[in-house]
Design a protein around this motif. Structure first.
Motif, PDB file in Angstrom:
ATOM      1  N   UNK A 108       0.924  -1.166  -0.130  1.00 34.73           N
ATOM      2  CA  UNK A 108       0.145  -0.173  -0.140  1.00 34.73           C
ATOM      3  C   UNK A 108       0.968   1.287  -0.036  1.00 34.73           C
ATOM      4  N   UNK A 109       0.395   2.217  -0.517  1.00 35.34           N
ATOM      5  CA  UNK A 109       1.253   3.519  -0.594  1.00 35.34           C
ATOM      6  C   UNK A 109       1.627   4.194   0.806  1.00 35.34           C
ATOM      7  N   UNK A 110       2.798   4.283   1.087  1.00 35.59           N
ATOM      8  CA  UNK A 110       3.058   4.831   2.272  1.00 35.59           C
ATOM      9  C   UNK A 110       3.446   3.713   3.335  1.00 35.59           C
ATOM     10  N   UNK A 111       3.548   2.267   3.136  1.00 34.54           N
ATOM     11  CA  UNK A 111       3.533   1.369   4.296  1.00 34.54           C
ATOM     12  C   UNK A 111       4.794   1.647   5.102  1.00 34.54           C
ATOM     13  N   UNK A 112       4.647   1.534   6.393  1.00 35.69           N
ATOM     14  CA  UNK A 112       5.723   2.020   7.147  1.00 35.69           C
ATOM     15  C   UNK A 112       5.752   1.091   8.530  1.00 35.69           C
ATOM     16  N   UNK A 113       7.007   0.912   9.107  1.00 38.46           N
ATOM     17  CA  UNK A 113       7.059   0.344  10.407  1.00 38.46           C
ATOM     18  C   UNK A 113       8.128   0.798  10.987  1.00 38.46           C
ATOM     19  N   UNK A 114       8.040   0.897  12.261  1.00 39.71           N
ATOM     20  CA  UNK A 114       8.802   1.592  13.367  1.00 39.71           C
ATOM     21  C   UNK A 114       9.620   0.798  14.289  1.00 39.71           C
ATOM     22  N   UNK A 115      11.109   0.994  14.085  1.00 42.04           N
ATOM     23  CA  UNK A 115      11.798   0.247  15.256  1.00 42.04           C
ATOM     24  C   UNK A 115      11.680   1.067  16.510  1.00 42.04           C
ATOM     25  N   UNK A 116      11.311   0.453  17.891  1.00 42.36           N
ATOM     26  CA  UNK A 116      11.313   1.391  18.942  1.00 42.36           C
ATOM     27  C   UNK A 116      12.673   1.624  19.656  1.00 42.36           C
ATOM     28  N   UNK A 117      12.852   2.282  20.582  1.00 47.11           N
ATOM     29  CA  UNK A 117      14.117   2.663  21.286  1.00 47.11           C
ATOM     30  C   UNK A 117      15.054   1.578  21.516  1.00 47.11           C
ATOM     31  N   UNK A 118      14.273   0.126  21.653  1.00 47.75           N
ATOM     32  CA  UNK A 118      15.161  -0.871  21.893  1.00 47.75           C
ATOM     33  C   UNK A 118      15.489  -1.598  20.742  1.00 47.75           C
TER      34      UNK A 118
END
Length: 158
Positions: A109-119
């Motif tokens: 999908x346009x702009x798929x994203x995922x984020x690594x947290x501080x750990x």
């Protein structure tokens, strides 16, 4: 009359013809190897960027995000969060002929994203599939990149 040392025109033309035939036969055999090398290069490039992003999240103790676009483009930590595809962001491109096919078994999908947290961890496992852009049928997967909840990245090839 004494014969001069060297090759006749006919001998030279014959050698050129043989070399030409060998080249015509050999070149198509190298094309699949080049495509395979491109997909491996793309998978390794993306894997290394993810590992860098994970390490950055742990080192800076701050969330780090990657946005995936179709057509083999992605952005790491965009400066413009509302428009990650903006020209001010560092848009990375996979090697020629390689695109993102699926993210978690869905078309990208346009702009798929995922984020690594501080750990350096994710909320859930992410599975990203890469494909050669000219693959027949539009569904052949060439590499799968799995990012575990722990942040570890694994690349597999079918």
């Amino acid at each position: 009359m004494k014969k001069e040392p060297g090759f006749t025109l006919l001998e030279i033309l014959l050698v050129i013809a043989i070399i030409s035939i060998l080249v015509v036969v050999a070149i198509p055999r190298f094309k699949p190897n080049q495509e395979h090398a491109n997909i491996r290069q793309a998978a390794n490039q993306f894997k290394n960027d993810l590992l860098f992003l994970r390490q950055l999240a742990k080192t800076e103790e701050a969330d780090q995000t990657v946005y995936i676009f179709n057509q083999g483009r992605y952005v790491i930590n965009p400066s413009d969060l509302d428009n990650p595809g903006a020209s001010g962001n560092d848009i990375k491109v996979l090697p020629s002929g390689v695109v993102f096919l699926k993210v978690d078994d869905q078309d990208v999908p346009p702009g798929s994203q995922f984020t690594f947290d501080r750990q350096g961890k994710l909320d859930e496992q992410i599975v990203i599939t890469l494909q050669r852009s000219g693959a027949e049928g539009g569904s052949q997967q060439d590499a799968t990149i799995t990012v575990a909840k722990t942040g570890l990245v694994e690349v597999t090839y079918p």
